[in-house]
Write an enzyme that holds these catalytic residues in place. Structure first.
Site, PDB file in Angstrom:
ATOM      1  N   TYR A   1      41.083  54.892  42.464  1.00  0.00           N
ATOM      2  CA  TYR A   1      40.986  56.215  43.085  1.00  0.00           C
ATOM      3  C   TYR A   1      42.177  57.099  42.729  1.00  0.00           C
ATOM      4  O   TYR A   1      42.094  58.317  42.840  1.00  0.00           O
ATOM      5  CB  TYR A   1      40.873  56.085  44.602  1.00  0.00           C
TER       6      TYR A   1
ATOM      7  N   ASN B   1      41.769  49.954  60.821  1.00  0.00           N
ATOM      8  CA  ASN B   1      41.698  50.045  59.370  1.00  0.00           C
ATOM      9  C   ASN B   1      41.607  51.511  58.944  1.00  0.00           C
ATOM     10  O   ASN B   1      40.715  52.231  59.396  1.00  0.00           O
ATOM     11  CB  ASN B   1      40.464  49.292  58.838  1.00  0.00           C
ATOM     12  N   GLU B   2      42.541  51.940  58.107  1.00  0.00           N
ATOM     13  CA  GLU B   2      42.531  53.289  57.505  1.00  0.00           C
ATOM     14  C   GLU B   2      42.275  54.379  58.546  1.00  0.00           C
ATOM     15  O   GLU B   2      41.598  55.364  58.273  1.00  0.00           O
ATOM     16  CB  GLU B   2      41.493  53.361  56.381  1.00  0.00           C
TER      17      GLU B   2
ATOM     18  N   ASN C   1      46.055  49.307  52.119  1.00  0.00           N
ATOM     19  CA  ASN C   1      44.912  49.398  51.213  1.00  0.00           C
ATOM     20  C   ASN C   1      45.307  50.322  50.063  1.00  0.00           C
ATOM     21  O   ASN C   1      45.482  51.522  50.271  1.00  0.00           O
ATOM     22  CB  ASN C   1      43.687  49.983  51.925  1.00  0.00           C
TER      23      ASN C   1
ATOM     24  N   LYS D   1      32.300  47.174  44.105  1.00  0.00           N
ATOM     25  CA  LYS D   1      33.597  46.576  43.786  1.00  0.00           C
ATOM     26  C   LYS D   1      33.598  45.059  43.892  1.00  0.00           C
ATOM     27  O   LYS D   1      34.638  44.415  43.696  1.00  0.00           O
ATOM     28  CB  LYS D   1      34.677  47.155  44.703  1.00  0.00           C
TER      29      LYS D   1
ATOM     30  N   TRP E   1      39.143  43.740  47.421  1.00  0.00           N
ATOM     31  CA  TRP E   1      38.000  44.497  47.948  1.00  0.00           C
ATOM     32  C   TRP E   1      36.988  44.638  46.825  1.00  0.00           C
ATOM     33  O   TRP E   1      37.201  45.387  45.912  1.00  0.00           O
ATOM     34  CB  TRP E   1      38.445  45.880  48.436  1.00  0.00           C
TER      35      TRP E   1
END
Length: 754
Positions: free
Chosen positions: A443, A382-383, A437, A538, A517
């Site tokens: 953001y 992930n990321e 994502n 969130k 999310w």
């Protein structure tokens, strides 16, 4: 026969590195498992949390077996983040990784006739060779899933193979309407006199298939006629039992529930379950609760699953680690398609030991959870490109993917990409399917950017199955206003954002999955956003599970078949001005809005209805009626709305960005950026810039304005963000940052000598 003995009460705990005790300490704190020492400080907003090496101790009596040669195991379902097990002063096992089960054979260490001292050292301290390294959530320490003793005869189903159950079940639907149950077992210490009896029973408890195999070669295929398939609407479960038999005696027995289903992904048509197009629309979930941390009971895990079912979701991404067996069981029972993943997240460590830890955790995830019909996807990272890409990183992904396919060729592998991951990335063709994502509208960028980005990627890569693995924005119940805007943290903006996203997803069934999310607010001790420190806000539901935010109901309107209507803005209870907007979420086609008993308007729309009404002095009682359902709320008209409705930092940041350009003089912001040797620039890493107080002070102020993040070395999100460049961070913010902002920052930095 096997005995599983929970030993969760009467534990002694000390919150310091006291060392291994010789006897049960009387002066340690008495605790009951599940337990974490970060139940409060893991999310209370104090800016950090306790990451230490602490001790648990308890006595136990040696379980008895009627036949000689029995074995005793200590089972640890999870210990955050690493643990060492001792029995009677001798080390029995060590485990690295805070989310998977492990067992220790302690037979030779146990005493007969007197209590045994079981001591477990738990640590959530940082280690180079344990993932996760750094991430946007709290790494809770402790024995947060309880402890079991397992007593088995000398011959038994294997308890030591990566914490697995010793039984694997692979049901495959057949064209004739039946199914083939491919069964196998791992068995220890059984000679030629042992056999394995398999029994498959349906949901009513009736046996529908059986087989017998020698213990030395236990694999077999059992046909089940007229099989009922497992799906999200009818999660039908069979029970498979394996009995280890010697003559007329059952020595050991294990069982699991299983579901018959097939699934696939098509780049143009999305996800199919049992041959039926089934767009996966759901949420991500972290496992912690307010002031309980991750030390949850079975009832609390099931409670989470039921709230998600109420939402109408059909899929859950279980981020970013192996979750409790209780929750996978709940997903099996309630009908969720699950994405399960390992904590290879955010920060890539080149240490070979770290990669070995990834391999270990992936083996444990798959072997321990193979039999759950809800799980359809194994996530391998992930990321992970936050710190950039390298050949080693790509090769590590290829190795992890190959391992997953070797251990389980029946499921699909996937990956969650950081938003900045290039559209042409070498990581795209490693896993079976991919996901991104994206936080356009929070953001960076605008919420309206999401649809065009997805369409563009889909057009450029028609061969790739694409999903949206994370998207969302913060919603804090205190903040409200008549003109919701990005980064105001208001419940109204969160509603409008998710209403837009729900429509975007509904219009693109070729997206194999989407995961909000997050379902619940969760602990992140490093965060400090929106006036609420220590948490990521969130969630569609608050961290205590007490309040469903308005955004919860827009998804219920899209995904639930049960008639529903919800008046939004109940917490925006005091409003100024002659008129106000009343929003209604419903899955009904027509809504009538009443004000103080009189019908104001009847509308026909889809999912989100918007009414503009005139407020009367004092209290205004509104009722929304939609088909068989209705909802009501009271709004007070006031001269001035409460100041707490607006986060002060919102206006300060907007003014700060506007005033930024006055500090760079007559700079030509249209000129190409330059990167002279010996000068700092936006292409240096945050960590490198932090070595120069002047350069870092400039960058820190700029990034605070552009992204809202306040970067302090060694604190907060530092470990995650330090490898990034200002150019990359501002790029993430996209259209939220005024044109020329990056150029002006670079101009300031290039005026400073390295």
């Amino acid at each position: 026969m096997r005995q599983v003995i929970p030993i969760n009460s009467g534990w002694k705990f000390i919150r310091r590195d006291a060392g291994l005790p010789e006897r049960l300490p009387e002066d340690w704190q008495t605790v009951k498992l599940p337990h974490t020492w970060n139940a409060v400080d893991g999310h209370d907003g104090n800016g950090s949390y306790d990451r230490g090496s602490y001790w648990y101790a308890r006595e136990f009596e040696t379980p008895c077996q009627p036949l000689p040669g029995g074995r005793v195991f200590v089972e640890v379902p999870a210990a955050g983040q690493q643990a060492v097990v001792y029995v009677n002063g001798t080390k029995a096992a060590e485990h690295l990784g805070g989310y998977s089960a492990f067992r220790a054979d302690v037979t030779a260490l146990c005493r007969d006739g007197s209590p045994n001292l079981l001591v477990i050292n738990c640590s959530n301290e940082y280690r180079d060779d344990v993932y996760p390294q750094s991430a946007d959530f709290t790494f809770y320490g402790g024995l947060y899933r309880g402890i079991n003793l397992i007593s088995v005869p000398e011959a038994h189903f294997d308890l030591e193979y990566y914490g697995g159950p010793g039984l694997t079940v692979t049901p495959r639907p057949c064209a004739c309407g039946g199914a083939r149950f491919e069964l196998d077992a791992r068995i220890k210490n059984a000679d030629e006199s042992f056999t394995v009896l398999y029994s498959v029973t349906n949901a009513d408890g009736r046996e529908v298939g059986a087989a017998c195999r020698p213990a030395c070669c236990p694999a077999v295929t059992v046909p089940v006629p007229e099989a009922v398939c497992w799906d999200t609407e009818n999660p039908y479960l069979y029970t498979v039992t394996a009995s280890l038999v010697r003559r007329n005696e059952v020595y050991d027995e294990v069982s699991c529930r299983a579901g018959v289903r097939s699934f696939s992904c098509d780049p143009q048509k999305g996800f199919f379950l049992n041959g039926i197009a089934t767009p996966l629309r759901g949420v991500s979930r972290h496992q912690d609760w307010l002031y309980k941390g991750n030390a949850l009971t079975r009832d609390e895990h099931y409670g989470d699953a039921r709230i998600i079912k109420e939402l109408g979701a059909n899929t859950i991404r279980l981020a970013h680690y192996q979750h409790a067996q209780d929750f996978y069981d709940a997903c099996d029972e309630l009908g969720f398609v699950v994405w399960a993943e390992i904590p290879f997240i955010s920060v890539f460590n080149k240490d070979p030991g770290a990669h070995e830890n990834c391999i270990q955790q992936l083996k444990e995830l798959i072997i321990q959870n193979y039999n759950h019909p809800s799980i359809c996807f194994w996530g391998i990272s992930n990321e992970i490109l936050i710190g950039g890409i390298s050949e080693q990183l790509v090769e590590n992904h290829k190795e992890l993917n190959a391992l997953a396919k070797r251990l389980d060729p029946t499921r699909l592998t996937t990956i969650a990409h950081l938003s900045m991951t290039p559209i042409e990335s070498p990581l795209h063709h490693i896993t079976d399917i991919i996901s991104y994502n994206h936080y356009f509208g929070w953001y960076g960028g605008k919420m309206e950017d999401n649809g065009p980005w997805l369409d563009s990627f889909h057009e450029k890569h028609p061969d790739l199955c694409l999903g949206l693995s994370e998207y969302g924005c913060e919603g804090i119940l205190t903040y409200h206003g008549p003109e919701p805007a990005c980064k105001d943290y208001s419940e109204e903006y969160q509603l409008l954002y998710h209403a837009h996203m729900a429509k975007v997803l509904d219009e693109r069934p070729w997206l194999w999955s989407s995961h909000v999310w997050n379902m619940f607010d969760f602990g992140c001790a490093a965060r400090n956003e929106g006036g609420v420190a220590g948490r990521n806000n969130k969630g569609l539901v608050t961290m205590d599970r007490k309040i469903k935010k308005d955004s919860f109901y827009i998804y219920q309107a899209y995904w639930s078949r049960k008639p529903m209507v919800h008046l939004c803005g109940k917490r925006y209870a005091q409003r100024a001005g002659e008129t106000t907007v009343i929003r209604v979420c419903t899955n009904q086609p027509v809504v009538a809005l009443y004000q103080n008993g009189e019908c104001v308007e009847v509308q026909q729309a889809d999912k989100l209805f918007t009414f503009t009404v005139t407020l009367r002095d004092g209290e205004n009682i509104f009722k929304a009626a939609a088909g068989p359902v209705q909802d009501a709320m009271t709004i007070e008209r006031v001269d001035k709305e409460p100041e707490i409705y607006v986060l002060p930092d919102v206006n300060e940041r907007r003014e700060g960005v506007a005033n930024w350009f006055s500090t760079v003089g007559d700079l030509d912001l249209n000129a190409p950026m330059q990167f002279p040797a010996g000068k700092w620039s936006v292409r240096d890493s945050i960590e490198a810039l932090s070595a120069d107080p002047e350069a870092f002070g400039t960058v820190r102020a700029a990034l605070k304005l552009a992204t809202g993040f306040d970067l302090t070395p060694g604190e907060g999100m530092w470990d995650m963000m330090k490898a990034m460049t200002p150019e990359a961070m501002v790029g993430m913010a996209g259209s939220m940052v005024p044109e020329g902002f990056l150029e002006s920052l670079n101009a300031k930095l290039t005026a400073i000598d390295k």
